[in-house]
Design a protein around this motif. Sequence first.
Motif, PDB file in Angstrom:
ATOM      1  N   SER A 109      29.124  50.052  43.829  1.00  0.00           N
ATOM      2  CA  SER A 109      29.166  50.698  42.516  1.00  0.00           C
ATOM      3  C   SER A 109      28.170  49.983  41.624  1.00  0.00           C
ATOM      4  O   SER A 109      27.801  48.842  41.897  1.00  0.00           O
ATOM      5  N   PRO A 110      27.747  50.652  40.560  1.00  0.00           N
ATOM      6  CA  PRO A 110      26.835  49.992  39.618  1.00  0.00           C
ATOM      7  C   PRO A 110      27.441  48.710  39.069  1.00  0.00           C
ATOM      8  O   PRO A 110      26.757  47.708  38.913  1.00  0.00           O
ATOM      9  N   GLU A 111      28.713  48.728  38.813  1.00  0.00           N
ATOM     10  CA  GLU A 111      29.361  47.536  38.269  1.00  0.00           C
ATOM     11  C   GLU A 111      29.289  46.379  39.250  1.00  0.00           C
ATOM     12  O   GLU A 111      29.084  45.232  38.866  1.00  0.00           O
ATOM     13  N   LEU A 112      29.448  46.691  40.504  1.00  0.00           N
ATOM     14  CA  LEU A 112      29.379  45.634  41.505  1.00  0.00           C
ATOM     15  C   LEU A 112      27.982  45.008  41.508  1.00  0.00           C
ATOM     16  O   LEU A 112      27.830  43.783  41.612  1.00  0.00           O
ATOM     17  N   THR A 171      31.133  30.291  46.802  1.00  0.00           N
ATOM     18  CA  THR A 171      31.357  31.035  45.561  1.00  0.00           C
ATOM     19  C   THR A 171      31.259  32.541  45.794  1.00  0.00           C
ATOM     20  O   THR A 171      32.138  33.306  45.385  1.00  0.00           O
ATOM     21  N   LEU A 172      30.203  32.935  46.465  1.00  0.00           N
ATOM     22  CA  LEU A 172      30.034  34.369  46.700  1.00  0.00           C
ATOM     23  C   LEU A 172      31.180  34.917  47.542  1.00  0.00           C
ATOM     24  O   LEU A 172      31.756  35.958  47.236  1.00  0.00           O
ATOM     25  N   ARG A 173      31.514  34.221  48.584  1.00  0.00           N
ATOM     26  CA  ARG A 173      32.595  34.673  49.455  1.00  0.00           C
ATOM     27  C   ARG A 173      33.884  34.854  48.664  1.00  0.00           C
ATOM     28  O   ARG A 173      34.590  35.848  48.790  1.00  0.00           O
ATOM     29  N   THR A 174      34.172  33.856  47.867  1.00  0.00           N
ATOM     30  CA  THR A 174      35.414  33.921  47.108  1.00  0.00           C
ATOM     31  C   THR A 174      35.418  35.122  46.170  1.00  0.00           C
ATOM     32  O   THR A 174      36.387  35.866  46.076  1.00  0.00           O
ATOM     33  N   MET A 175      34.297  35.292  45.473  1.00  0.00           N
ATOM     34  CA  MET A 175      34.261  36.346  44.474  1.00  0.00           C
ATOM     35  C   MET A 175      34.249  37.733  45.102  1.00  0.00           C
ATOM     36  O   MET A 175      34.662  38.699  44.495  1.00  0.00           O
ATOM     37  N   LEU A 176      33.744  37.814  46.307  1.00  0.00           N
ATOM     38  CA  LEU A 176      33.542  39.140  46.901  1.00  0.00           C
ATOM     39  C   LEU A 176      34.499  39.443  48.034  1.00  0.00           C
ATOM     40  O   LEU A 176      34.397  40.491  48.648  1.00  0.00           O
ATOM     41  N   PRO A 216      23.710  50.230  28.405  1.00  0.00           N
ATOM     42  CA  PRO A 216      23.555  50.099  26.959  1.00  0.00           C
ATOM     43  C   PRO A 216      24.910  50.159  26.255  1.00  0.00           C
ATOM     44  O   PRO A 216      24.984  50.418  25.062  1.00  0.00           O
ATOM     45  N   ASP A 217      25.932  49.925  27.007  1.00  0.00           N
ATOM     46  CA  ASP A 217      27.297  50.056  26.479  1.00  0.00           C
ATOM     47  C   ASP A 217      27.597  49.069  25.387  1.00  0.00           C
ATOM     48  O   ASP A 217      26.955  48.052  25.256  1.00  0.00           O
ATOM     49  N   PRO A 218      28.615  49.380  24.643  1.00  0.00           N
ATOM     50  CA  PRO A 218      29.228  48.319  23.857  1.00  0.00           C
ATOM     51  C   PRO A 218      29.689  47.238  24.824  1.00  0.00           C
ATOM     52  O   PRO A 218      30.136  47.534  25.940  1.00  0.00           O
ATOM     53  N   LEU A 219      29.568  46.043  24.394  1.00  0.00           N
ATOM     54  CA  LEU A 219      29.867  44.922  25.261  1.00  0.00           C
ATOM     55  C   LEU A 219      31.217  45.029  25.954  1.00  0.00           C
ATOM     56  O   LEU A 219      31.344  44.743  27.145  1.00  0.00           O
ATOM     57  N   ALA A 220      32.199  45.410  25.187  1.00  0.00           N
ATOM     58  CA  ALA A 220      33.565  45.392  25.708  1.00  0.00           C
ATOM     59  C   ALA A 220      33.660  46.127  27.040  1.00  0.00           C
ATOM     60  O   ALA A 220      34.199  45.613  28.024  1.00  0.00           O
ATOM     61  N   GLY A 221      33.101  47.319  27.080  1.00  0.00           N
ATOM     62  CA  GLY A 221      33.167  48.103  28.299  1.00  0.00           C
ATOM     63  C   GLY A 221      32.449  47.427  29.444  1.00  0.00           C
ATOM     64  O   GLY A 221      32.981  47.309  30.553  1.00  0.00           O
ATOM     65  N   LEU A 222      31.274  46.970  29.134  1.00  0.00           N
ATOM     66  CA  LEU A 222      30.472  46.297  30.161  1.00  0.00           C
ATOM     67  C   LEU A 222      31.232  45.125  30.768  1.00  0.00           C
ATOM     68  O   LEU A 222      31.369  45.008  31.991  1.00  0.00           O
ATOM     69  N   VAL A 223      31.721  44.260  29.896  1.00  0.00           N
ATOM     70  CA  VAL A 223      32.411  43.067  30.380  1.00  0.00           C
ATOM     71  C   VAL A 223      33.662  43.451  31.167  1.00  0.00           C
ATOM     72  O   VAL A 223      33.894  42.962  32.282  1.00  0.00           O
ATOM     73  N   ARG A 258      36.526  43.380  36.070  1.00  0.00           N
ATOM     74  CA  ARG A 258      37.519  44.084  36.882  1.00  0.00           C
ATOM     75  C   ARG A 258      36.989  44.336  38.282  1.00  0.00           C
ATOM     76  O   ARG A 258      37.669  44.106  39.284  1.00  0.00           O
ATOM     77  N   THR A 259      35.762  44.815  38.346  1.00  0.00           N
ATOM     78  CA  THR A 259      35.181  45.119  39.648  1.00  0.00           C
ATOM     79  C   THR A 259      35.090  43.872  40.513  1.00  0.00           C
ATOM     80  O   THR A 259      35.467  43.882  41.689  1.00  0.00           O
ATOM     81  N   MET A 260      34.613  42.809  39.898  1.00  0.00           N
ATOM     82  CA  MET A 260      34.394  41.610  40.683  1.00  0.00           C
ATOM     83  C   MET A 260      35.706  40.949  41.090  1.00  0.00           C
ATOM     84  O   MET A 260      35.767  40.237  42.087  1.00  0.00           O
ATOM     85  N   LEU A 261      36.712  41.148  40.305  1.00  0.00           N
ATOM     86  CA  LEU A 261      37.955  40.403  40.556  1.00  0.00           C
ATOM     87  C   LEU A 261      39.082  41.270  41.097  1.00  0.00           C
ATOM     88  O   LEU A 261      40.190  40.776  41.280  1.00  0.00           O
ATOM     89  N   ARG A 262      38.818  42.521  41.311  1.00  0.00           N
ATOM     90  CA  ARG A 262      39.937  43.372  41.730  1.00  0.00           C
ATOM     91  C   ARG A 262      40.531  42.778  42.997  1.00  0.00           C
ATOM     92  O   ARG A 262      39.803  42.381  43.930  1.00  0.00           O
ATOM     93  N   PRO A 263      41.818  42.743  43.038  1.00  0.00           N
ATOM     94  CA  PRO A 263      42.537  42.058  44.112  1.00  0.00           C
ATOM     95  C   PRO A 263      42.206  42.642  45.473  1.00  0.00           C
ATOM     96  O   PRO A 263      42.411  41.999  46.481  1.00  0.00           O
ATOM     97  N   ALA A 264      41.722  43.862  45.538  1.00  0.00           N
ATOM     98  CA  ALA A 264      41.337  44.403  46.834  1.00  0.00           C
ATOM     99  C   ALA A 264      40.375  45.543  46.603  1.00  0.00           C
ATOM    100  O   ALA A 264      40.590  46.645  46.916  1.00  0.00           O
TER     101      ALA A 264
END
Lengths: 190, 190
Positions: A144-147, A182-187, B172-179, B184-190
């Motif tokens: 995803s773009p966010e990723l 670090t990368l492994r943990t985060m991903l 170009p988002d407001p920061l809140a959305g971007l962050v 969330r994407t990087m840390l989602r539990p699965a």
Amino acid sequence: MSQTEKSTYHHGDLRQSLLDATLALLAQGEEPSLRAVARHAGVSPMAPYRHYPDKDALLTAVALRGIEALHQAVCAADAAAPAGRGLLALGLAYVRYAADHPVLFRLMFGPARPRAGGAICAASETVRQVMLHRLAVEAPDRFSPELAVGCWSLIHGLALLVIDGLLAETDPDPLAGLVERTLRTMLRPA
Amino acid sequence: MSQTEKSTYHHGDLRQSLLDATLALLAQGEEPSLRAVARHAGVSPMAPYRHYPDKDALLTAVALRGIEALHQAVCAADAAAPAGRGLLALGLAYVRYAADHPVLFRLMFGPARPRAGGAICAASETVRQVMLHRLAVEAPDRFSPELAVGCWSLIHGLALLVIDGLLAETDPDPLAGLVERTLRTMLRPA
DNA sequence: GGTCAATGTTGACAATGCATACATGGTGCT
DNA sequence: AGCACCATGTATGCATTGTCAACATTGACC
């Protein structure tokens, strides 16, 4: 005039020598003054102005060159990595490049040079593309773009923290271990 | 002499005024010359040297102050966040602080001021602690040193990319959305 | 061979960081 | 009270830096 030494005037290829000289100064940790660069290139202080409108333009050119080099380093690492480890290798190359050229790296992503008119932005985009592609290949399900933004931020931030020596106590590791863990943990998929 | 105006000599509390003046200059985007700072504080160019051994010492002091401010901003956000959203809020505060004070932020984490003798490192450690604590609370199962490093890198890198304007086209988002989306994407539990 | 434009040089100026020497005036001792 | 001291601020000067303006050199083209 086919000698390696040009007479005196008409250096041959200044423009290029100036970039090299600047890189040399950066490499040995000094922030380069225009005059020092000229001196280093064996030329009078005003000579650079025939090739760059002002100091900032020179620095921008150097920054662009640095980004190209980073791009190549990252590409090479990506290409040479065994299957499934592309992202790791790529991230390590990124961080290692930063660690190896700290001053240049800061210049590259430094006080957003206004003159650059997006050139820097475009250049760094090429770096991002490599990562994007690798992500799409190695983690198509999560893609995803966010990723992509996240990974770039992660690697970029890690590089800067390393340069700043802010991870010293936490992680005096060889870079490879730090980056990989670090990368492994985060991903990790879950 | 209990007036707000001191006579002429003996400014009252220079040391402090110098910090303020420097911050003011930084806030309006200029990189501050010692002389400009002195001028801004209504004092002769050499006066600052009575309080700081050299320019770098002043800048280091300012940087430390900036880190304190960042720490407070992050703490406040962390404290005020609804349950389970502490890390998000904290990250947003971090990135927002950087976006609001770009020049200062770069100074804070800039060319690792050697004089600081670890002071900057120690200060930024306090910021890291907030994040560490929140991670331990909100994700006790995933908690690890690597996760902490990763999160810090992620947020720090995001902040810098935002400052550098390298996410402009992508986000170009407001920061809140971007962050929020990135974290969330990087840390989602699965 | 003579002209021209590209390229490099010289000299000067204002701004900057800093060193040295001096001025001022609040504080504490007698 | 008087006085010496010392922290604090000032004045002056120097080397370095970025940049401007005017001049010199030289290779290329007619």
